[in-house]
Design an enzyme around this catalytic site. Structure first.
Site, short mmCIF file in Angstrom:
data_model
loop_
_atom_site.label_atom_id
_atom_site.label_comp_id
_atom_site.label_asym_id
_atom_site.label_seq_id
_atom_site.Cartn_x
_atom_site.Cartn_y
_atom_site.Cartn_z
N ARG A 92 0.83 -1.20 0.00
CA ARG A 92 0.00 0.00 0.00
C ARG A 92 0.87 1.26 0.00
O ARG A 92 0.52 2.27 -0.62
CB ARG A 92 -0.92 -0.03 1.22
N HIS A 112 0.57 4.35 -2.66
CA HIS A 112 0.32 5.72 -2.22
C HIS A 112 1.48 6.65 -2.60
O HIS A 112 1.27 7.84 -2.84
CB HIS A 112 0.08 5.77 -0.71
N ASP A 158 8.80 8.24 -5.78
CA ASP A 158 10.01 8.95 -5.35
C ASP A 158 10.23 8.91 -3.84
O ASP A 158 11.04 9.69 -3.31
CB ASP A 158 9.98 10.40 -5.84
N SER A 200 8.56 10.04 -1.54
CA SER A 200 8.17 11.25 -0.83
C SER A 200 7.17 10.97 0.28
O SER A 200 7.06 11.74 1.24
CB SER A 200 7.61 12.30 -1.79
N ASN A 234 -3.52 9.30 4.13
CA ASN A 234 -2.35 8.48 4.40
C ASN A 234 -2.20 8.08 5.86
O ASN A 234 -1.30 7.29 6.19
CB ASN A 234 -1.07 9.20 3.95
N HIS A 251 -6.27 -5.56 -2.93
CA HIS A 251 -7.19 -5.68 -1.79
C HIS A 251 -7.44 -7.13 -1.42
O HIS A 251 -8.25 -7.41 -0.53
CB HIS A 251 -8.51 -4.97 -2.10
N ASP A 260 -10.16 -9.06 2.26
CA ASP A 260 -10.56 -10.31 1.63
C ASP A 260 -11.07 -11.24 2.74
O ASP A 260 -10.28 -11.68 3.58
CB ASP A 260 -9.36 -10.93 0.92
#
Length: 328
Positions: free
Chosen positions: A62, A66, A74, A76, A94, A196, A248
């Site tokens: 994840r 994101h 990168d 970040s 986030n 997911h 799931d």
């Protein structure tokens, strides 16, 4: 004719002088001459983290998603906020990122930099890409060659996250629009949505589907009624926000095509999941991959590779961070 030749020469000169305009620098074995063992070093750290907690798997996967969808791949998203700047990781979208993903990258970076020839030669962005491949394989998914050569970004702001990440309430048009803005097709989007098959969510992300849905009834009619009853049992109206529900419900610790089989049964947790089966434009792909796990795995690798090329930083656009959580 002469004018066309001049234009061609100008275009070629532009590519030579400004290579940052392309992602052509990404390649496998990018570090072969400076840190040839980088992949085995990262894999060793990921294996250790995996043995400590399975959360490492969905957390790292994840985190990569994101990161890439906001300002490109990168690293970040790993930057810590300071008194002068609220970074990406502290944007509301986030805040649910599990700490084990960050910890995996930071520990892998330390292990890489502990090797003299590798020190300050491998980017956090590339380490995250490698770790993501490794957690997928550890949970039963496909392994694949990872393209490398990303630099770490020089900016990370919470404001940059606005509107960049898919929401649980998205329909197919919204999903296609967002993924399409990054050069990803509907097929890529459906494949990536199947991440997911791992991980968990909090009740607030889907409670709208089981309580007071709207004119069509208190429960979303596209939701399997037995599954809805189960979710209500785990997520009462006044639920503890810390309660986590498996994305799931059948094989939550295995990367597989059960995600698509669940959608066929009305057991997609988010609206953005179930819409892939409800909408006739995407249903054939769901049905195909529910029957053919090999085809799904191949599509997933293709989509992950394409996502890993989003917004890659090169040249003066980035650098290699000494500390993944802070700018140099």
């Amino acid at each position: 004719m002469r004018a066309q030749v001049v234009l061609l020469l100008l275009a070629l000169t532009s590519l030579i002088l400004f290579p940052n305009t392309t992602n052509a620098q990404l390649r496998r074995n990018y570090y072969a001459n400076v840190c040839p063992n980088v992949e085995s070093i990262v894999r060793g750290v990921v294996n250790n983290k995996f043995r400590q907690t399975f959360v490492t798997v969905p957390a790292t996967l994840r985190l990569f998603f994101h990161d890439c969808f906001v300002n490109g791949c990168d690293a970040s998203v790993i930057i810590q906020s300071t008194s002068a700047n609220t970074a990406e990781k502290d944007h509301p979208d986030n805040l649910s990122l599990a700490g084990d993903g960050f910890d995996t990258v930071i520990k892998a970076k330390a292990a890489v930099d502990a090797v003299p020839g590798c020190r300050n030669r491998v980017s956090c962005a590339d380490i995250l890409a490698l770790a993501t491949r490794d957690v997928i394989a550890l949970s039963g998914g496909p392994s694949y060659g990872v393209e490398l050569g990303r630099l770490d970004g020089l900016s990370s702001t919470a404001a940059s996250v606005n509107g960049r990440l898919p929401q649980p309430t998205f329909n197919l048009n919204q999903l296609n629009s967002l993924f399409g803005s990054h050069g990803l097709s509907q097929t890529d989007m459906i494949a990536l949505s199947a991440a997911h098959t791992l991980g968990f969510s909090h009740c607030s992300k889907f409670s709208n589907r089981i309580y007071n849905f709207g004119p069509r009834g208190p429960v979303d009619p596209t939701l399997n009624m037995g599954y809805a009853t189960q979710l209500k049992g785990m997520c009462p109206r006044n639920v503890d926000p810390r309660i986590a529900i498996n994305m799931d419900p059948t094989t939550p610790r295995t990367f597989d095509n059960a995600y698509f089989k669940n959608l066929q049964k009305g057991m997609g947790l988010f609206t953005s999941d179930q819409t892939l089966f409800v909408d006739p434009r995407s249903r054939p792909t769901v049905n195909a991959w529910a029957q053919n796990s090999a085809a799904f795995n191949q599509a997933f690798v293709t989509a992950m590779t394409k996502m890993g090329r989003i917004g890659v930083k090169t040249g003066s656009q980035g650098n290699i961070r000494r500390n993944c959580a802070a700018f140099n």
